[in-house]
Design a protein around this motif. Sequence first.
Motif, PDB file in Angstrom:
ATOM      1  N   ASN A  30      -0.504  -4.074  -6.127  1.00 19.09           N
ATOM      2  CA  ASN A  30      -0.283  -2.990  -5.165  1.00 19.09           C
ATOM      3  C   ASN A  30      -1.445  -2.005  -5.200  1.00 19.09           C
ATOM      4  N   LEU A  31      -1.694  -1.348  -4.083  1.00 16.06           N
ATOM      5  CA  LEU A  31      -2.632  -0.235  -4.004  1.00 16.06           C
ATOM      6  C   LEU A  31      -1.794   1.029  -3.975  1.00 16.06           C
ATOM      7  N   VAL A  32      -1.907   1.846  -5.035  1.00 19.79           N
ATOM      8  CA  VAL A  32      -1.070   3.037  -5.203  1.00 19.79           C
ATOM      9  C   VAL A  32      -2.019   4.222  -5.393  1.00 19.79           C
ATOM     10  N   MET A  33      -2.157   5.041  -4.344  1.00 22.58           N
ATOM     11  CA  MET A  33      -3.198   6.069  -4.336  1.00 22.58           C
ATOM     12  C   MET A  33      -2.690   7.439  -3.880  1.00 22.58           C
ATOM     13  N   TYR A  64      -0.132  10.871 -13.227  1.00 23.78           N
ATOM     14  CA  TYR A  64      -0.316   9.711 -14.108  1.00 23.78           C
ATOM     15  C   TYR A  64      -0.530   8.488 -13.231  1.00 23.78           C
ATOM     16  N   GLY A  65      -1.393   7.589 -13.675  1.00 20.80           N
ATOM     17  CA  GLY A  65      -1.524   6.325 -12.964  1.00 20.80           C
ATOM     18  C   GLY A  65      -0.273   5.497 -13.171  1.00 20.80           C
ATOM     19  N   ILE A  66      -0.001   5.138 -14.430  1.00 21.37           N
ATOM     20  CA  ILE A  66       1.225   4.431 -14.793  1.00 21.37           C
ATOM     21  C   ILE A  66       1.929   5.236 -15.878  1.00 21.37           C
ATOM     22  N   TYR A  67       3.208   5.496 -15.658  1.00 26.12           N
ATOM     23  CA  TYR A  67       4.033   6.259 -16.588  1.00 26.12           C
ATOM     24  C   TYR A  67       5.167   5.346 -17.046  1.00 26.12           C
ATOM     25  N   ILE A  68       5.213   5.055 -18.355  1.00 19.70           N
ATOM     26  CA  ILE A  68       6.257   4.197 -18.917  1.00 19.70           C
ATOM     27  C   ILE A  68       7.325   5.098 -19.539  1.00 19.70           C
ATOM     28  N   PHE A  69       8.561   4.927 -19.091  1.00 19.94           N
ATOM     29  CA  PHE A  69       9.672   5.747 -19.582  1.00 19.94           C
ATOM     30  C   PHE A  69       9.842   5.616 -21.090  1.00 19.94           C
ATOM     31  N   GLY A  70      10.225   6.704 -21.737  1.00 20.96           N
ATOM     32  CA  GLY A  70      10.410   6.724 -23.186  1.00 20.96           C
ATOM     33  C   GLY A  70      11.470   5.788 -23.703  1.00 20.96           C
ATOM     34  N   GLU A  71      12.529   5.573 -22.935  1.00 22.31           N
ATOM     35  CA  GLU A  71      13.611   4.701 -23.390  1.00 22.31           C
ATOM     36  C   GLU A  71      13.334   3.224 -23.107  1.00 22.31           C
ATOM     37  N   LYS A  82       0.876  -1.168   0.000  1.00 24.81           N
ATOM     38  CA  LYS A  82       0.000   0.000   0.000  1.00 24.81           C
ATOM     39  C   LYS A  82       0.913   1.216   0.000  1.00 24.81           C
ATOM     40  N   VAL A  83       0.857   1.991  -1.102  1.00 27.73           N
ATOM     41  CA  VAL A  83       1.759   3.121  -1.299  1.00 27.73           C
ATOM     42  C   VAL A  83       0.894   4.351  -1.540  1.00 27.73           C
ATOM     43  N   VAL A  84       0.782   5.214  -0.525  1.00 28.91           N
ATOM     44  CA  VAL A  84      -0.182   6.309  -0.583  1.00 28.91           C
ATOM     45  C   VAL A  84       0.393   7.630  -0.070  1.00 28.91           C
ATOM     46  N   ARG A  85      -0.086   8.690  -0.668  1.00 28.42           N
ATOM     47  CA  ARG A  85       0.165  10.064  -0.225  1.00 28.42           C
ATOM     48  C   ARG A  85       1.638  10.428  -0.044  1.00 28.42           C
ATOM     49  N   ASN A  86       2.453   9.945  -0.980  1.00 36.18           N
ATOM     50  CA  ASN A  86       3.848  10.372  -0.995  1.00 36.18           C
ATOM     51  C   ASN A  86       3.944  11.687  -1.767  1.00 36.18           C
ATOM     52  N   TYR A  87       5.010  12.424  -1.547  1.00 27.75           N
ATOM     53  CA  TYR A  87       5.125  13.748  -2.161  1.00 27.75           C
ATOM     54  C   TYR A  87       5.424  13.658  -3.650  1.00 27.75           C
ATOM     55  N   LYS A  95      11.929  -3.642 -19.705  1.00 26.91           N
ATOM     56  CA  LYS A  95      11.595  -5.065 -19.542  1.00 26.91           C
ATOM     57  C   LYS A  95      10.955  -5.413 -18.203  1.00 26.91           C
ATOM     58  N   SER A  96      10.109  -4.531 -17.704  1.00 25.69           N
ATOM     59  CA  SER A  96       9.427  -4.775 -16.442  1.00 25.69           C
ATOM     60  C   SER A  96       7.935  -4.959 -16.667  1.00 25.69           C
ATOM     61  N   VAL A  97       7.247  -5.447 -15.641  1.00 23.09           N
ATOM     62  CA  VAL A  97       5.832  -5.801 -15.733  1.00 23.09           C
ATOM     63  C   VAL A  97       5.056  -5.088 -14.627  1.00 23.09           C
ATOM     64  N   ALA A  98       3.904  -4.489 -14.987  1.00 22.33           N
ATOM     65  CA  ALA A  98       2.946  -3.960 -14.008  1.00 22.33           C
ATOM     66  C   ALA A  98       1.631  -4.676 -14.264  1.00 22.33           C
ATOM     67  N   ILE A  99       1.166  -5.447 -13.294  1.00 23.63           N
ATOM     68  CA  ILE A  99      -0.030  -6.259 -13.493  1.00 23.63           C
ATOM     69  C   ILE A  99      -0.892  -6.282 -12.228  1.00 23.63           C
ATOM     70  N   GLY A 100      -2.188  -6.064 -12.409  1.00 27.17           N
ATOM     71  CA  GLY A 100      -3.145  -6.213 -11.323  1.00 27.17           C
ATOM     72  C   GLY A 100      -3.041  -5.190 -10.211  1.00 27.17           C
ATOM     73  N   ASN A 101      -2.554  -4.004 -10.506  1.00 28.72           N
ATOM     74  CA  ASN A 101      -2.448  -2.939  -9.503  1.00 28.72           C
ATOM     75  C   ASN A 101      -3.704  -2.071  -9.525  1.00 28.72           C
ATOM     76  N   ILE A 102      -4.010  -1.445  -8.417  1.00 25.50           N
ATOM     77  CA  ILE A 102      -5.043  -0.410  -8.341  1.00 25.50           C
ATOM     78  C   ILE A 102      -4.290   0.898  -8.174  1.00 25.50           C
ATOM     79  N   VAL A 103      -4.433   1.793  -9.167  1.00 23.64           N
ATOM     80  CA  VAL A 103      -3.642   3.020  -9.202  1.00 23.64           C
ATOM     81  C   VAL A 103      -4.568   4.190  -9.503  1.00 23.64           C
TER      82      VAL A 103
END
Length: 170
Positions: free
Chosen positions: A87-90, A130-137, A64-69, A111-119
């Motif tokens: 993960n719960l990311v709010m 942004y909910g999920i931000y994928i780097f340009g490179e 649970k990752v919430v209310r970070n700056y 080469k990473s995976v984001a699956i089944g998160n609530i964002v």
Amino acid sequence: SNGQGNGIYWEGGFGMIAGNRIYNFPEGYGIYVPSGTPLITGNYAGYCKYGIKVEVPCRIIGNKVVRNYGYGIEVSGIAPQAIVEGNLVMCNGQDDSLDNTLRAGIRIGHKSVAIGNIVGDDSSTPTQTYGIYIFGEATGVIVMSNRLFGNAIKNLYSGASEAIIRNNLG
């Protein structure tokens, strides 16, 4: 906590970072992993400069990752095949003086995976840009079956040249 440094700094080796309540590190990370391959699971990270940052292949599951700056979770650097799952990311991105790309829920790279998160952000005035931000490179990224809602700019942004994006809600 006294708000100095990082909540947990993991350097090297196998292991597990589990079941911790990490908060009030306004100048540091809740969890920072520059080396090693730990399983990061069942933690709470809130009110830190950034929630969880990894630069190596590891699994970030059920936190649970919430209310970070700034951002909630970031997978960057040489972190191929990192998995961010369930993960719960709010309501991250509380510091509006940071660049919008640094105020995302999840930032993911090569080469990473984001699956089944609530964002999402259910604040009256959303701060998580942004909910999920994928780097340009990034290449070889997989983003699937996430629930994305209420983010201030966009629920999902991809600058990647190669990404599989499927079955996300929002």
